[in-house]
Scaffold this active site. Structure first.
Site, PDB file in Angstrom:
ATOM      1  CG  ASN A   1      -1.824   1.142   1.352  1.00  0.00           C
ATOM      2  OD1 ASN A   1      -1.420   2.277   1.124  1.00  0.00           O
ATOM      3  ND2 ASN A   1      -3.070   0.896   1.704  1.00  0.00           N
TER       4      ASN A   1
ATOM      5  CG  HIS B   1       0.674   6.327   4.791  1.00  0.00           C
ATOM      6  ND1 HIS B   1      -0.227   7.343   5.061  1.00  0.00           N
ATOM      7  CD2 HIS B   1       0.075   5.184   5.183  1.00  0.00           C
ATOM      8  CE1 HIS B   1      -1.303   6.827   5.626  1.00  0.00           C
ATOM      9  NE2 HIS B   1      -1.156   5.516   5.706  1.00  0.00           N
TER      10      HIS B   1
ATOM     11  CG  HIS C   1      -8.224   4.271   0.968  1.00  0.00           C
ATOM     12  ND1 HIS C   1      -8.391   4.174   2.340  1.00  0.00           N
ATOM     13  CD2 HIS C   1      -9.438   4.639   0.473  1.00  0.00           C
ATOM     14  CE1 HIS C   1      -9.643   4.483   2.654  1.00  0.00           C
ATOM     15  NE2 HIS C   1     -10.291   4.786   1.540  1.00  0.00           N
TER      16      HIS C   1
ATOM     17  NE  ARG D   1      -9.332   8.567   4.324  1.00  0.00           N
ATOM     18  CZ  ARG D   1      -9.552   7.702   5.324  1.00  0.00           C
ATOM     19  NH1 ARG D   1      -8.762   6.655   5.469  1.00  0.00           N
ATOM     20  NH2 ARG D   1     -10.515   7.885   6.174  1.00  0.00           N
TER      21      ARG D   1
ATOM     22  NE  ARG E   1      -7.543  11.514   5.451  1.00  0.00           N
ATOM     23  CZ  ARG E   1      -8.078  10.997   6.565  1.00  0.00           C
ATOM     24  NH1 ARG E   1      -7.342  10.207   7.330  1.00  0.00           N
ATOM     25  NH2 ARG E   1      -9.317  11.266   6.914  1.00  0.00           N
TER      26      ARG E   1
ATOM     27  CD  GLU F   1      -7.489   0.144   1.312  1.00  0.00           C
ATOM     28  OE1 GLU F   1      -7.928   1.018   2.063  1.00  0.00           O
ATOM     29  OE2 GLU F   1      -6.424  -0.444   1.501  1.00  0.00           O
TER      30      GLU F   1
ATOM     31  CB  THR G   1      -9.481   1.960   7.304  1.00  0.00           C
ATOM     32  OG1 THR G   1      -9.029   2.632   6.131  1.00  0.00           O
ATOM     33  CG2 THR G   1     -10.843   1.362   7.051  1.00  0.00           C
TER      34      THR G   1
ATOM     35  CD  GLU H   1      -7.247  -6.191   3.183  1.00  0.00           C
ATOM     36  OE1 GLU H   1      -7.344  -6.146   1.933  1.00  0.00           O
ATOM     37  OE2 GLU H   1      -6.513  -5.441   3.843  1.00  0.00           O
TER      38      GLU H   1
ATOM     39  CG  HIS I   1      -5.398  -1.424   9.316  1.00  0.00           C
ATOM     40  ND1 HIS I   1      -4.916  -0.753  10.409  1.00  0.00           N
ATOM     41  CD2 HIS I   1      -5.969  -0.484   8.526  1.00  0.00           C
ATOM     42  CE1 HIS I   1      -5.210   0.529  10.290  1.00  0.00           C
ATOM     43  NE2 HIS I   1      -5.831   0.726   9.151  1.00  0.00           N
ATOM     44  N   GLY I   2      -1.910  -2.425   9.939  1.00  0.00           N
ATOM     45  CA  GLY I   2      -1.032  -2.326  11.096  1.00  0.00           C
ATOM     46  C   GLY I   2       0.082  -3.357  11.156  1.00  0.00           C
TER      47      GLY I   2
ATOM     48  CG  HIS J   1       1.847   3.752   8.726  1.00  0.00           C
ATOM     49  ND1 HIS J   1       2.451   3.515   9.937  1.00  0.00           N
ATOM     50  CD2 HIS J   1       1.831   5.105   8.571  1.00  0.00           C
ATOM     51  CE1 HIS J   1       2.769   4.676  10.506  1.00  0.00           C
ATOM     52  NE2 HIS J   1       2.399   5.647   9.700  1.00  0.00           N
TER      53      HIS J   1
HETATM   54  N1  PXP Z   1      -5.929  -3.054   4.191  1.00  0.00           N
HETATM   55  C1  PXP Z   1      -6.860  -2.077   4.243  1.00  0.00           C
HETATM   56  C2  PXP Z   1      -8.242  -2.411   3.828  1.00  0.00           C
HETATM   57  C3  PXP Z   1      -6.527  -0.770   4.652  1.00  0.00           C
HETATM   58  O1  PXP Z   1      -7.482   0.179   4.725  1.00  0.00           O
HETATM   59  C4  PXP Z   1      -5.186  -0.490   4.971  1.00  0.00           C
HETATM   60  C5  PXP Z   1      -4.798   0.907   5.359  1.00  0.00           C
HETATM   61  O2  PXP Z   1      -5.033   1.773   4.306  1.00  0.00           O
HETATM   62  C6  PXP Z   1      -4.248  -1.520   4.887  1.00  0.00           C
HETATM   63  C7  PXP Z   1      -4.651  -2.808   4.512  1.00  0.00           C
HETATM   64  C8  PXP Z   1      -2.808  -1.299   5.186  1.00  0.00           C
HETATM   65  O3  PXP Z   1      -2.649  -0.919   6.509  1.00  0.00           O
HETATM   66  P1  PXP Z   1      -1.265  -0.356   6.998  1.00  0.00           P
HETATM   67  O4  PXP Z   1      -0.993   0.888   6.218  1.00  0.00           O
HETATM   68  O5  PXP Z   1      -1.472  -0.116   8.449  1.00  0.00           O
HETATM   69  O6  PXP Z   1      -0.238  -1.419   6.723  1.00  0.00           O
END
Ligand code: PXP
Length: 258
Positions: free
Chosen positions: A17, A20, A53, A55, A59, A80, A111, A161, A200-201, A223
Site C-alpha cells: 500500500n 503514505h 486508497h 479517500r 488526503r 481501496e 480505516t 480482507e 492493517h497495522g 504504513h
Molecule cells: N488493508 C486495508 C483495507 C486498509 O485500509 C489499509 C490501510 O489503508 C491496509 C490494509 C494497510 O494498513 P497499513 O498501512 O497499516 O499497513
C-alpha cells in the site's frame, strides 16, 4: 472437531500500500515523493500487487495517481474505496484488477474498523454486483467476526480482507485472543468458500503469525513499510517483509483449529 484445511506452502501474496508516500508528498503540495515511482520500485522488490486508497477527502492518493497507476503498473492494482457513487464511477472508469470496499470517516486517521456488512447489506450488495459485472474482483474489509463473514457471503462477495489492526495493537494475552479470533474467522471464511486476505497495522514483529495461517492468500501492508523505507530504503523494507512472510508460510503447519 473441525480442522482448517491444512495445506502447506500455499502461495501468499504481498500487496504494498503506497498511500503514505502520497501523504508525505501532500505535506508540501508538490510532486515529490511520487507514489507511482514507489509502486514501480515495489514491483521490482517483489510486490505481487499495489494497493491505493482514494479517500473522499483526497488526503493522500489523488485521482491522477490512480490514473497513472492504472497506466503504468505491471502487477494488479487493488483500489481501496468507500461504497459511494463517486468512487464507483472512478472504479468503473479505470477497471482495476480488484476493489476493496472499506468504511470511511472523514475524521478518522486511518480505516478504524471493518465494514458493518450486516447493517449495510443492501447497499453493499449492489456495489458488489456492479463491480463484479465489470470484471473487478471485490473484497470487503471486515473485522474477524463470523457474522460479518456470513453476511459477506450472502451478498455475493468473493473475497474478504480481515482487519488485523486490533491484533497488531494488542499485547500478550490480548494479542493471543485477537489471533484466535483471526484464526476462527479464516476458518469461517474458508468454510464459506470466501478468499481470505488480511491487513492493517502489520509490522516485522506481527506479520509472521498472520502469514503462517495458510488459508490467507494475501496481506496488504503499507504504513510500516513506508516508515521503514526512511531508514533502509523501500526495496529493503519490502524484501525483508517478503522474507518474513515466506519463512512463516514455509514453517506453517496449516494452523489447525480445534
Ligand atoms: N488493508 C486495508 C483495507 C486498509 O485500509 C489499509 C490501510 O489503508 C491496509 C490494509 C494497510 O494498513 P497499513 O498501512 O497499516 O499497513
Amino acid at each position: 472437531m473441525s480442522e482448517l484445511i491444512a495445506q502447506k506452502n500455499k502461495p501468499l501474496r504481498l500487496g504494498v500500500n503506497i498511500d503514505h508516500v502520497a501523504t508525505i508528498r501532500n505535506a508540501r503540495g508538490g510532486g515529490f515523493p511520487d507514489p507511482v515511482r514507489a509502486a514501480k520500485l515495489a514491483e521490482d522488490a517483489g510486490a505481487d500487487g499495489i494497493t491505493a486508497h482514494l479517500r473522499e477527502d483526497r488526503r493522500h492518493i489523488s485521482d491522477t495517481d490512480i490514473e497513472r497507476l492504472t497506466d503504468q503498473l505491471v502487477v494488479p492494482l487493488n483500489f481501496e474505496m468507500a461504497a459511494t457513487n463517486e468512487m464507483l464511477k472512478i472504479a468503473l472508469k479505470h477497471k482495476p484488477h480488484a476493489a476493496c470496499i472499506v468504511p470511511e470517516k472523514r475524521e478518522e486517521r486511518t480505516t478504524e474498523g471493518g465494514l458493518d456488512v450486516m447493517k449495510g447489506r443492501n447497499h453493499l450488495k449492489s456495489f458488489i454486483a456492479v463491480l463484479s459485472d465489470a470484471g473487478i474482483r471485490v473484497s470487503l474489509f471486515v473485522e474477524p467476526e463470523p457474522l460479518q463473514l456470513d453476511a459477506a457471503y450472502e451478498i455475493g462477495a468473493p473475497v474478504i480482507e480481515l482487519h488485523t489492526g486490533a491484533y497488531c495493537e494488542a499485547r500478550q494475552v490480548a494479542r493471543e485472543m485477537e489471533h484466535a479470533r483471526i484464526l476462527n474467522a479464516v476458518k469461517s471464511a474458508t468454510d464459506l468458500g470466501l478468499e481470505c486476505h488480511a491487513g492493517h497495522g502489520l509490522t516485522y514483529e506481527t506479520v509472521a503469525s498472520i502469514a503462517a495461517i495458510s488459508n490467507i492468500s494475501e496481506l496488504n501492508i503499507g504504513h510500516f513499510l513506508i516508515g521503514e523505507a526512511i531508514f533502509g530504503g523501500l526495496d529493503s523494507s519490502i524484501k525483508h517483509m517478503r522474507a518474513l512472510m515466506d519463512k512463516a508460510r514455509a514453517q506453517s503447519d496449516g494452523m489447525r483449529i480445534a
